[in-house]
Write a protein that holds these residues in place. Structure first.
Motif, PDB file in Angstrom:
ATOM      1  N   GLY A  52       0.640  -0.674  -0.663  1.00 16.09           N
ATOM      2  CA  GLY A  52      -0.513  -0.225   0.359  1.00 16.09           C
ATOM      3  C   GLY A  52       0.533   1.052   0.428  1.00 16.09           C
ATOM      4  N   GLY A  53       2.109   0.909  -0.030  1.00 13.97           N
ATOM      5  CA  GLY A  53       2.937   2.275   0.017  1.00 13.97           C
ATOM      6  C   GLY A  53       4.368   2.687   1.331  1.00 13.97           C
ATOM      7  N   THR A  54       3.016   2.188   2.394  1.00 20.46           N
ATOM      8  CA  THR A  54       3.597   2.000   3.389  1.00 20.46           C
ATOM      9  C   THR A  54       4.901   0.834   4.043  1.00 20.46           C
ATOM     10  OG1 THR A  54       1.711   0.573   4.432  1.00 20.46           O
ATOM     11  CG2 THR A  54       1.559   3.155   4.388  1.00 20.46           C
ATOM     12  N   GLN A  55       4.349   0.088   3.743  1.00 21.52           N
ATOM     13  CA  GLN A  55       5.626  -1.041   3.990  1.00 21.52           C
ATOM     14  C   GLN A  55       6.537  -1.483   2.599  1.00 21.52           C
ATOM     15  OE1 GLN A  55       3.453  -4.773   5.146  1.00 21.52           O
ATOM     16  NE2 GLN A  55       2.943  -3.376   7.858  1.00 21.52           N
ATOM     17  N   GLN A  56       7.444  -1.515   2.831  1.00 22.78           N
ATOM     18  CA  GLN A  56       8.289  -1.694   1.219  1.00 22.78           C
ATOM     19  C   GLN A  56       9.278  -2.621   2.018  1.00 22.78           C
ATOM     20  OE1 GLN A  56       9.930   1.372   0.052  1.00 22.78           O
ATOM     21  NE2 GLN A  56       7.981   2.500  -0.552  1.00 22.78           N
ATOM     22  N   LEU A  57       9.656  -4.064   0.982  1.00 22.82           N
ATOM     23  CA  LEU A  57      10.418  -5.194   1.731  1.00 22.82           C
ATOM     24  C   LEU A  57      11.304  -5.139  -0.219  1.00 22.82           C
ATOM     25  CD1 LEU A  57      11.465  -7.490   2.578  1.00 22.82           C
ATOM     26  CD2 LEU A  57      10.375  -8.975   1.124  1.00 22.82           C
ATOM     27  N   GLY A  58      12.787  -3.978   0.745  1.00 21.62           N
ATOM     28  CA  GLY A  58      13.771  -3.673   0.108  1.00 21.62           C
ATOM     29  C   GLY A  58      13.840  -2.780  -1.271  1.00 21.62           C
ATOM     30  N   GLY A  59      12.551  -1.884  -0.918  1.00 19.01           N
ATOM     31  CA  GLY A  59      12.196  -1.106  -1.660  1.00 19.01           C
ATOM     32  C   GLY A  59      11.656  -1.230  -3.023  1.00 19.01           C
ATOM     33  N   VAL A  60      10.644  -0.074  -3.863  1.00 21.05           N
ATOM     34  CA  VAL A  60      10.423  -0.522  -5.071  1.00 21.05           C
ATOM     35  C   VAL A  60      11.339  -0.111  -6.218  1.00 21.05           C
ATOM     36  CG1 VAL A  60       8.899   0.271  -7.108  1.00 21.05           C
ATOM     37  CG2 VAL A  60       8.106  -0.522  -4.735  1.00 21.05           C
ATOM     38  N   LYS A  61      12.012   0.886  -5.494  1.00 22.56           N
ATOM     39  CA  LYS A  61      12.810   1.820  -6.566  1.00 22.56           C
ATOM     40  C   LYS A  61      13.907   0.623  -6.394  1.00 22.56           C
ATOM     41  CE  LYS A  61      15.457   4.912  -8.918  1.00 22.56           C
ATOM     42  NZ  LYS A  61      15.260   4.489 -10.305  1.00 22.56           N
ATOM     43  N   LYS A  62      14.369  -0.112  -5.730  1.00 19.82           N
ATOM     44  CA  LYS A  62      15.429  -0.700  -6.177  1.00 19.82           C
ATOM     45  C   LYS A  62      15.601  -2.031  -6.513  1.00 19.82           C
ATOM     46  CE  LYS A  62      17.689   0.594  -1.676  1.00 19.82           C
ATOM     47  NZ  LYS A  62      18.721   1.362  -1.552  1.00 19.82           N
TER      48      LYS A  62
ATOM     49  N   ASP B 254      16.941  -3.593 -14.108  1.00 17.26           N
ATOM     50  CA  ASP B 254      16.943  -3.350 -14.963  1.00 17.26           C
ATOM     51  C   ASP B 254      18.492  -3.354 -14.937  1.00 17.26           C
ATOM     52  OD1 ASP B 254      16.893  -1.676 -16.922  1.00 17.26           O
ATOM     53  OD2 ASP B 254      18.195   0.069 -15.878  1.00 17.26           O
ATOM     54  N   LYS B 255      19.304  -3.754 -14.418  1.00 16.78           N
ATOM     55  CA  LYS B 255      20.688  -4.086 -14.217  1.00 16.78           C
ATOM     56  C   LYS B 255      20.936  -5.970 -14.451  1.00 16.78           C
ATOM     57  CE  LYS B 255      22.307  -0.783 -11.230  1.00 16.78           C
ATOM     58  NZ  LYS B 255      23.323  -0.660  -9.757  1.00 16.78           N
ATOM     59  N   SER B 256      20.681  -6.841 -14.285  1.00 18.68           N
ATOM     60  CA  SER B 256      19.465  -7.648 -14.038  1.00 18.68           C
ATOM     61  C   SER B 256      19.767  -8.173 -15.700  1.00 18.68           C
ATOM     62  CB  SER B 256      18.768  -9.122 -13.578  1.00 18.68           C
ATOM     63  OG  SER B 256      19.631  -8.081 -12.323  1.00 18.68           O
ATOM     64  N   THR B 257      18.866  -7.115 -16.599  1.00 18.04           N
ATOM     65  CA  THR B 257      18.455  -7.282 -17.555  1.00 18.04           C
ATOM     66  C   THR B 257      19.287  -6.578 -18.787  1.00 18.04           C
ATOM     67  OG1 THR B 257      16.374  -6.813 -17.609  1.00 18.04           O
ATOM     68  CG2 THR B 257      17.015  -6.617 -19.578  1.00 18.04           C
ATOM     69  N   TRP B 258      20.494  -5.561 -18.295  1.00 18.89           N
ATOM     70  CA  TRP B 258      21.552  -5.585 -19.523  1.00 18.89           C
ATOM     71  C   TRP B 258      22.719  -6.007 -19.478  1.00 18.89           C
ATOM     72  CZ3 TRP B 258      20.938  -2.634 -23.247  1.00 18.89           C
ATOM     73  CH2 TRP B 258      19.883  -1.276 -23.072  1.00 18.89           C
ATOM     74  N   THR B 259      22.858  -6.865 -17.996  1.00 12.61           N
ATOM     75  CA  THR B 259      24.222  -8.039 -17.957  1.00 12.61           C
ATOM     76  C   THR B 259      24.155  -8.949 -18.911  1.00 12.61           C
ATOM     77  OG1 THR B 259      24.673  -6.879 -15.613  1.00 12.61           O
ATOM     78  CG2 THR B 259      25.462  -8.938 -15.752  1.00 12.61           C
ATOM     79  N   LEU B 260      22.667  -9.645 -18.515  1.00  7.85           N
ATOM     80  CA  LEU B 260      22.751 -10.568 -18.883  1.00  7.85           C
ATOM     81  C   LEU B 260      22.308 -11.014 -20.857  1.00  7.85           C
ATOM     82  CD1 LEU B 260      19.762 -12.561 -17.030  1.00  7.85           C
ATOM     83  CD2 LEU B 260      21.632 -13.276 -17.057  1.00  7.85           C
ATOM     84  N   ALA B 261      21.928  -9.474 -20.700  1.00  8.99           N
ATOM     85  CA  ALA B 261      21.587  -9.357 -22.555  1.00  8.99           C
ATOM     86  C   ALA B 261      23.047  -9.499 -23.154  1.00  8.99           C
ATOM     87  CB  ALA B 261      20.720  -8.412 -22.709  1.00  8.99           C
TER      88      ALA B 261
END
Length: 118
Positions: free
Chosen positions: A39-49, A55-62
């Protein structure tokens, strides 16, 4: 097991992982990154991270997939054949004979409608 077979197995594994990582992402804010947001109050690791990691995984695997494909070309067993083109060799012979051209004889009594010669 040949080197090419090892490269082929690695390419299949990396391609599968790349598909999984791409399918987890959702460009509209959904996917795995939104499930951590709640709901925006509880974040596990954070959405941004999570988005940065995906994103980094996609570029690394590609990049890894591209490198593996290029390196696998070096590992292909060519059997020690001469790689020069035979089209440039003037002494090269063709392995297939040219098709035979039917010889047409002129028959004064034959007409175009009567090809049997009667």
């Amino acid at each position: 097991m040949s080197t090419f077979t090892i490269f082929l197995a690695l390419i299949v594994v990396v391609a599968f992982l790349l598909v999984v990582v791409i399918m987890v992402q959702n460009p509209k804010g959904g996917g795995l990154s939104s499930s951590f947001g709640g709901g925006g109050t509880q974040q596990l690791g954070g959405v941004k991270k999570t988005t940065d990691f995906l994103d980094k995984s996609t570029w690394t695997l590609a990049t890894l997939l591209l490198v593996l494909i290029l390196l696998s070309n070096v590992a292909i067993n060519r059997g020690g054949e001469n790689l020069d083109s035979k089209a440039l060799d003037p002494n090269a012979t063709t392995s297939q004979p040219l098709p035979a051209v039917p010889v047409q004889t002129t028959n004064d009594t034959a007409t175009p409608a009567d090809s049997t010669g009667n």
